[in-house]
Design a protein around this motif. Structure first.
Motif, short mmCIF file in Angstrom:
data_model
loop_
_atom_site.label_atom_id
_atom_site.label_comp_id
_atom_site.label_asym_id
_atom_site.label_seq_id
_atom_site.Cartn_x
_atom_site.Cartn_y
_atom_site.Cartn_z
N LEU A 58 -1.44 37.23 51.60
CA LEU A 58 -0.19 37.04 50.86
C LEU A 58 0.67 38.29 51.01
N ALA A 59 1.95 38.10 51.25
CA ALA A 59 2.87 39.22 51.37
C ALA A 59 3.19 39.77 49.99
N ASP A 60 3.64 41.02 49.97
CA ASP A 60 3.96 41.67 48.69
C ASP A 60 5.10 40.97 47.95
N TRP A 61 6.06 40.42 48.69
CA TRP A 61 7.21 39.77 48.05
C TRP A 61 6.83 38.47 47.34
N GLU A 62 5.67 37.91 47.66
CA GLU A 62 5.25 36.65 47.03
C GLU A 62 4.66 36.87 45.64
N ILE A 63 4.23 38.09 45.37
CA ILE A 63 3.59 38.40 44.09
C ILE A 63 4.51 39.32 43.30
N GLU A 64 4.88 38.87 42.12
CA GLU A 64 5.77 39.66 41.26
C GLU A 64 4.94 40.29 40.15
N ILE A 65 4.93 41.61 40.11
CA ILE A 65 4.18 42.33 39.08
C ILE A 65 5.17 43.09 38.21
N THR A 66 5.13 42.82 36.90
CA THR A 66 6.02 43.52 35.98
C THR A 66 5.21 44.26 34.93
N GLN A 67 5.64 45.48 34.64
CA GLN A 67 5.00 46.26 33.59
C GLN A 67 5.58 45.81 32.27
N ILE A 68 4.71 45.52 31.32
CA ILE A 68 5.19 45.05 30.03
C ILE A 68 4.60 45.92 28.92
N ARG A 69 5.16 45.81 27.78
CA ARG A 69 4.61 46.49 26.61
C ARG A 69 4.14 45.41 25.68
N ALA A 70 2.85 45.17 25.70
CA ALA A 70 2.28 44.11 24.87
C ALA A 70 2.30 44.53 23.41
N GLN A 71 2.17 43.57 22.53
CA GLN A 71 2.14 43.88 21.11
C GLN A 71 0.72 44.21 20.71
N GLY A 72 0.53 45.43 20.27
CA GLY A 72 -0.78 45.85 19.79
C GLY A 72 -0.93 45.51 18.32
N ALA A 73 -2.13 45.65 17.83
CA ALA A 73 -2.38 45.39 16.41
C ALA A 73 -1.92 46.59 15.61
N GLY A 74 -0.70 46.57 15.15
CA GLY A 74 -0.18 47.65 14.32
C GLY A 74 0.06 48.94 15.10
N GLY A 75 0.21 48.85 16.42
CA GLY A 75 0.54 50.02 17.21
C GLY A 75 -0.65 50.83 17.67
N GLN A 76 -1.86 50.36 17.44
CA GLN A 76 -3.02 51.10 17.94
C GLN A 76 -3.10 51.01 19.45
N ASN A 77 -3.83 51.94 20.02
CA ASN A 77 -4.09 51.94 21.46
C ASN A 77 -2.80 51.92 22.27
N VAL A 78 -1.90 52.80 21.98
CA VAL A 78 -0.58 52.80 22.59
C VAL A 78 -0.66 52.99 24.10
N ASN A 79 -1.53 53.90 24.56
CA ASN A 79 -1.63 54.15 26.00
C ASN A 79 -2.10 52.90 26.74
N LYS A 80 -3.07 52.24 26.17
CA LYS A 80 -3.63 51.06 26.81
C LYS A 80 -2.59 49.95 26.88
N VAL A 81 -1.85 49.76 25.80
CA VAL A 81 -0.88 48.68 25.71
C VAL A 81 0.32 48.96 26.61
N ALA A 82 0.71 50.21 26.73
CA ALA A 82 1.90 50.56 27.50
C ALA A 82 1.71 50.30 28.99
N SER A 83 0.46 50.24 29.47
CA SER A 83 0.22 50.04 30.89
C SER A 83 -0.14 48.59 31.22
N ALA A 84 0.17 47.68 30.31
CA ALA A 84 -0.15 46.27 30.55
C ALA A 84 0.72 45.72 31.68
N VAL A 85 0.18 44.69 32.36
CA VAL A 85 0.84 44.15 33.54
C VAL A 85 0.81 42.62 33.49
N HIS A 86 1.93 42.01 33.90
CA HIS A 86 1.98 40.56 34.09
C HIS A 86 2.18 40.30 35.58
N LEU A 87 1.29 39.52 36.16
CA LEU A 87 1.42 39.14 37.55
C LEU A 87 1.92 37.70 37.59
#
Length: 137
Positions: A10-39
Motif C-alpha cells: 500500500l502506498a503512503d497516500w492511501e493511508i491517512e494517519i492523524t494525531q489526535i488528543r483523546a479524552q482521558g479520564a480527568g486529564g490523567q496520563n497526558v503524555n500517553k493521550v497526547a500521542s494518540a493516533v487515528h489511522l
C-alpha cells in the motif's frame, strides 16, 4: 509503503494517519493521550486487488464501516512513532487475516483407534507409576 504480502503493498497516500488528543479520564496520563493516533484507510479506493477488497468488505469487524472505511485507533504507547507503527501493524494484520484461507478442521470426535491408543498409553503409564518404589520379587 506498507507491505501486506510479497505481492501487495500500500502506498503512503492511501493511508491517512492523524494525531489526535483523546479524552482521558480527568486529564490523567497526558503524555500517553497526547500521542494518540487515528489511522483511516479507504478499502474501495485503494490499490488492493479486487479479491482483497471483497474479503475485507465481507468481514464483520467494528473497525470497518459499511462504506468501506477502516478506522484504527492506537494510543497504547507514549510516543507518536510507536503508536503509528502499532496502527499500521493492526491494519496489516486485519488485511492479512481477511485474505488467509481457513485451515480445514479435524473431525470433532476422535477416531476409535486414537481413543484406544490413548487409553492403552495411559494405563501403561499408570502401571509404571504404581510399580515405582516397589521391589520386584
Amino acid at each position: 509503503m506498507l507491505k501486506i504480502s510479497n505481492a501487495v503493498e500500500l502506498a503512503d497516500w492511501e493511508i491517512e494517519i492523524t494525531q489526535i488528543r483523546a479524552q482521558g479520564a480527568g486529564g490523567q496520563n497526558v503524555n500517553k493521550v497526547a500521542s494518540a493516533v487515528h489511522l483511516r484507510f479507504d478499502i474501495l479506493h485503494s490499490s488492493l486487488p479486487p479479491f482483497y477488497k471483497e474479503r475485507l468488505m465481507a468481514l464483520s469487524d467494528q473497525r470497518i464501516s459499511k462504506e468501506g472505511i477502516v478506522v484504527i485507533k492506537a494510543q497504547s504507547f507514549r510516543t507518536l512513532e510507536l503508536n503509528k507503527e502499532d496502527a499500521l501493524n493492526r491494519l496489516r494484520e486485519l488485511i492479512q487475516g481477511a485474505v488467509k484461507q481457513q485451515k480445514a478442521r479435524r473431525p470433532t470426535r476422535p477416531t476409535k483407534g486414537s481413543q484406544t491408543r490413548r487409553v492403552d498409553k495411559k494405563t501403561h503409564k499408570g502401571k509404571i507409576k504404581a510399580l515405582r518404589g516397589k521391589v520386584q520379587p
